[in-house]
Scaffold this motif. Structure first.
Motif, PDB file in Angstrom:
ATOM      1  N   GLN A  59     -10.144  56.471  15.647  1.00 17.16           N
ATOM      2  CA  GLN A  59      -9.690  57.850  15.908  1.00 17.16           C
ATOM      3  C   GLN A  59      -8.694  58.302  14.833  1.00 17.16           C
ATOM      4  OE1 GLN A  59      -7.857  58.147  19.774  1.00 17.16           O
ATOM      5  NE2 GLN A  59      -7.519  60.351  19.508  1.00 17.16           N
ATOM      6  N   GLY A 100      -1.157  62.605  23.095  1.00  8.61           N
ATOM      7  CA  GLY A 100      -1.380  63.442  21.918  1.00  8.61           C
ATOM      8  C   GLY A 100      -0.758  62.861  20.658  1.00  8.61           C
ATOM      9  N   LYS A 101      -0.534  61.553  20.649  1.00 16.47           N
ATOM     10  CA  LYS A 101       0.091  60.909  19.479  1.00 16.47           C
ATOM     11  C   LYS A 101      -0.752  61.082  18.219  1.00 16.47           C
ATOM     12  CE  LYS A 101       1.136  56.849  21.227  1.00 16.47           C
ATOM     13  NZ  LYS A 101      -0.148  56.672  21.538  1.00 16.47           N
ATOM     14  N   THR A 102      -2.013  60.650  18.302  1.00 17.79           N
ATOM     15  CA  THR A 102      -2.867  60.702  17.115  1.00 17.79           C
ATOM     16  C   THR A 102      -3.013  62.135  16.596  1.00 17.79           C
ATOM     17  OG1 THR A 102      -4.080  58.970  18.263  1.00 17.79           O
ATOM     18  CG2 THR A 102      -5.028  59.752  16.215  1.00 17.79           C
ATOM     19  N   THR A 103      -3.227  63.037  17.547  1.00 25.96           N
ATOM     20  CA  THR A 103      -3.386  64.449  17.168  1.00 25.96           C
ATOM     21  C   THR A 103      -2.098  64.964  16.504  1.00 25.96           C
ATOM     22  OG1 THR A 103      -4.736  64.642  19.155  1.00 25.96           O
ATOM     23  CG2 THR A 103      -4.130  66.699  18.075  1.00 25.96           C
ATOM     24  N   LYS A 157       0.695  69.882  24.073  1.00 23.35           N
ATOM     25  CA  LYS A 157      -0.078  70.606  25.096  1.00 23.35           C
ATOM     26  C   LYS A 157       0.684  71.767  25.755  1.00 23.35           C
ATOM     27  CE  LYS A 157      -2.545  66.303  25.696  1.00 23.35           C
ATOM     28  NZ  LYS A 157      -3.213  65.335  26.522  1.00 23.35           N
ATOM     29  N   ASP A 204       0.165  74.707  25.093  1.00 24.78           N
ATOM     30  CA  ASP A 204      -0.825  75.773  25.292  1.00 24.78           C
ATOM     31  C   ASP A 204      -1.518  75.674  26.648  1.00 24.78           C
ATOM     32  OD1 ASP A 204      -1.769  73.367  23.981  1.00 24.78           O
ATOM     33  OD2 ASP A 204      -3.758  74.285  23.971  1.00 24.78           O
ATOM     34  N   GLY A 211      -2.916  58.959  25.504  1.00 28.09           N
ATOM     35  CA  GLY A 211      -3.447  60.273  25.854  1.00 28.09           C
ATOM     36  C   GLY A 211      -2.444  61.406  25.727  1.00 28.09           C
ATOM     37  N   GLY A 266      -2.184  73.287  20.679  1.00 28.58           N
ATOM     38  CA  GLY A 266      -3.641  73.302  20.606  1.00 28.58           C
ATOM     39  C   GLY A 266      -4.159  72.039  19.949  1.00 28.58           C
ATOM     40  N   GLN A 267      -5.473  71.975  19.758  1.00 27.51           N
ATOM     41  CA  GLN A 267      -6.075  70.746  19.244  1.00 27.51           C
ATOM     42  C   GLN A 267      -6.331  70.768  17.734  1.00 27.51           C
ATOM     43  OE1 GLN A 267      -9.089  71.012  22.490  1.00 27.51           O
ATOM     44  NE2 GLN A 267      -8.655  68.831  22.732  1.00 27.51           N
TER      45      GLN A 267
HETATM   46  P1  GDP Z   1      -3.086  59.639  22.017  1.00 25.82           P
HETATM   47  O1  GDP Z   1      -3.853  58.731  22.932  1.00 25.82           O
HETATM   48  O2  GDP Z   1      -1.652  59.723  22.421  1.00 25.82           O
HETATM   49  O3  GDP Z   1      -3.264  59.337  20.588  1.00 25.82           O
HETATM   50  O4  GDP Z   1      -3.644  61.115  22.305  1.00 25.82           O
HETATM   51  P2  GDP Z   1      -4.660  61.984  21.436  1.00 25.82           P
HETATM   52  O5  GDP Z   1      -4.027  62.454  20.192  1.00 25.82           O
HETATM   53  O6  GDP Z   1      -5.942  61.247  21.326  1.00 25.82           O
HETATM   54  O7  GDP Z   1      -4.823  63.241  22.374  1.00 25.82           O
HETATM   55  C1  GDP Z   1      -5.413  63.156  23.679  1.00 25.82           C
HETATM   56  C2  GDP Z   1      -6.130  64.487  23.951  1.00 25.82           C
HETATM   57  O8  GDP Z   1      -5.174  65.531  23.993  1.00 25.82           O
HETATM   58  C3  GDP Z   1      -7.131  64.867  22.863  1.00 25.82           C
HETATM   59  O9  GDP Z   1      -8.267  65.433  23.493  1.00 25.82           O
HETATM   60  C4  GDP Z   1      -6.384  65.914  22.042  1.00 25.82           C
HETATM   61  O10 GDP Z   1      -7.258  66.834  21.428  1.00 25.82           O
HETATM   62  C5  GDP Z   1      -5.560  66.591  23.112  1.00 25.82           C
HETATM   63  N1  GDP Z   1      -4.338  67.222  22.587  1.00 25.82           N
HETATM   64  C6  GDP Z   1      -3.371  66.690  21.821  1.00 25.82           C
HETATM   65  N2  GDP Z   1      -2.403  67.594  21.545  1.00 25.82           N
HETATM   66  C7  GDP Z   1      -2.761  68.742  22.160  1.00 25.82           C
HETATM   67  C8  GDP Z   1      -2.173  70.065  22.263  1.00 25.82           C
HETATM   68  O11 GDP Z   1      -1.080  70.390  21.745  1.00 25.82           O
HETATM   69  N3  GDP Z   1      -2.871  70.982  22.997  1.00 25.82           N
HETATM   70  C9  GDP Z   1      -4.056  70.670  23.604  1.00 25.82           C
HETATM   71  N4  GDP Z   1      -4.642  71.631  24.311  1.00 25.82           N
HETATM   72  N5  GDP Z   1      -4.619  69.462  23.538  1.00 25.82           N
HETATM   73  C10 GDP Z   1      -3.997  68.503  22.818  1.00 25.82           C
END
Ligand code: GDP
Length: 364
Positions: free
Chosen positions: A215, A181-184, A317, A319, A179, A344-345
């Motif tokens: 994802q 933000g790795k994938t993003t 995150k 932002d 959660g 941001g997302q």
């Molecule tokens: P993972 O489990 O580490 O792969 O995390 P995800 O990439 O799935 O991100 C988890 C949530 O955080 C998702 O809803 C993303 O859209 C959100 N997210 C990731 N990076 C950012 C960011 O820089 N800003 C915001 N606001 N949300 C983010």
């Protein structure tokens, strides 16, 4: 991102300054030469400008004063003027008490204890037992804070695009808890590479959760890059290995490897992570940490670093983080540079970490 911290720092500085003016003790002046040079100069200027009053002129005309008397009067006046322009100074104990408010504000804003200690020590050196003029204190605090934060964020500039061009394929492993933000962040980096005319391929090496493979594929489609995947539950090191092999065959510039989000306390996942690193030998190991996690984010970085020695950090995150303290604490405490911040997302929502920009937006 820093509005909260900026406001807190601003109000803490003004309350610190006010209390300083109230509580600091006037400097006792024994001899002219004990005054700081700056104060002596100002006192001399004031004296030089001081015109004699009418009464003094009449008196002078009647009976010119003796040389010694003049000298005596001048010296007394000098001290008097100096006394009003040299204001006050505080002791170390008074400083500690005054710093308390600022300390609480910084802690509430997620600034790490180690950073607060540095800010405190620097400020102490600049303020304690130093005669300070009225109105000078606030400026000194601001300058001292700026200097401390500059030092806290002092790590070498990193040119990401230049770095990835050093080797082909350049392999990057993305690590962090679920959660964060790795994938993003992988998608954002893939997009950044694409904009710089560099090709990349993604490795779905988080085989621990079925949803994460899907994802990553969605993100890959968004950017328009290929994802190499195996079945759910398969060996993540094998996925990484196959992806690097694929990149070599196809002449792809960069490999981005997603890994399972894990807590260091889970020893199976920890061993699995070590295995991926051993097999894939990434050129860069990036930790993705949430800025909103504050000190937890710092503790996690330390744990991952202990296990696999990470190279740098992407703080996601930014932002939605009102506090901002994590950004100025991470590198100082972990000794790992922050390369990017997520803002941001969307795919373009990533920024190179810029020390100057942080300082500008942070200090009042
Ligand atoms: P993972 O489990 O580490 O792969 O995390 P995800 O990439 O799935 O991100 C988890 C949530 O955080 C998702 O809803 C993303 O859209 C959100 N997210 C990731 N990076 C950012 C960011 O820089 N800003 C915001 N606001 N949300 C983010």
């Amino acid at each position: 991102m820093f509005n909260f911290l900026k406001d807190k720092v601003k109000s803490a500085i003004s309350s610190f300054t006010k209390k300083f003016e109230e509580e600091a003790e006037p400097v006792k002046i024994a001899k002219e030469e004990k005054l700081p040079e700056k104060v002596q100069e100002e006192a001399r200027e004031i004296l030089a400008e001081k015109k004699p009053s009418k009464k003094e002129i009449v008196k002078e005309k009647k009976e010119p004063p003796k040389k010694e008397e003049l000298k005596e009067e001048k010296k007394g006046l000098f001290s008097k003027i100096a006394q009003t322009i040299t204001t006050k100074k505080i002791s170390s104990a008074q400083f500690d008490a005054l710093f308390w408010d600022l300390e609480v504000e910084l802690l509430e804003s997620n600034v790490a204890f180690e950073v607060i200690e540095k800010i405190k020590e620097d400020l102490k050196k600049n303020l304690v037992d130093t005669p300070l003029k009225r109105g000078e204190v606030e400026k000194i605090i601001q300058e001292s804070l700026k200097q401390s934060i500059e030092e806290v964020l002092d790590f070498p500039h990193f040119d990401f695009i230049k770095k990835v061009k050093e080797k082909k394929p350049f392999v990057i492993a993305f690590l962090g808890v679920n959660g964060s933000g790795k994938t993003t962040s992988i998608a954002k980096i893939a997009y950044l590479l694409k904009k710089n005319n560099l090709s990349c391929v993604l490795a779905a090496a988080d085989t621990f959760r079925a949803a994460s493979i899907q994802q990553l594929e969605e993100q890959g489609n968004k950017v328009g890059v290929k994802v190499i995947k195996h079945d759910y539950g398969s060996d993540p090191a094998a996925v990484g290995f196959d992806t690097v092999k694929y990149a070599k065959q196809k002449g792809i510039d960069v490999v981005l490897i997603d890994t399972a989000g894990r807590q260091h306390s889970n020893s199976n996942l920890r061993d699995e992570m070590k295995k991926i690193i051993r097999v894939v030998q990434p050129d860069l190991k990036l930790y993705i940490g949430e800025m909103i996690a504050g000190n937890d984010c710092i503790d996690q970085i330390k744990d991952f670093d202990e296990a696999i020695n990470i190279d740098g950090v992407i703080l996601s995150k930014a932002d939605i983080d009102e506090k901002g303290g994590t950004a100025i604490s991470v590198s100082y405490v972990t000794k790992k540079p922050i390369y990017f911040i997520g803002i941001g997302q969307e795919l373009a929502d990533i920024k190179v970490f810029d020390k100057k920009e942080i300082i500008q937006s942070l200090l009042p």
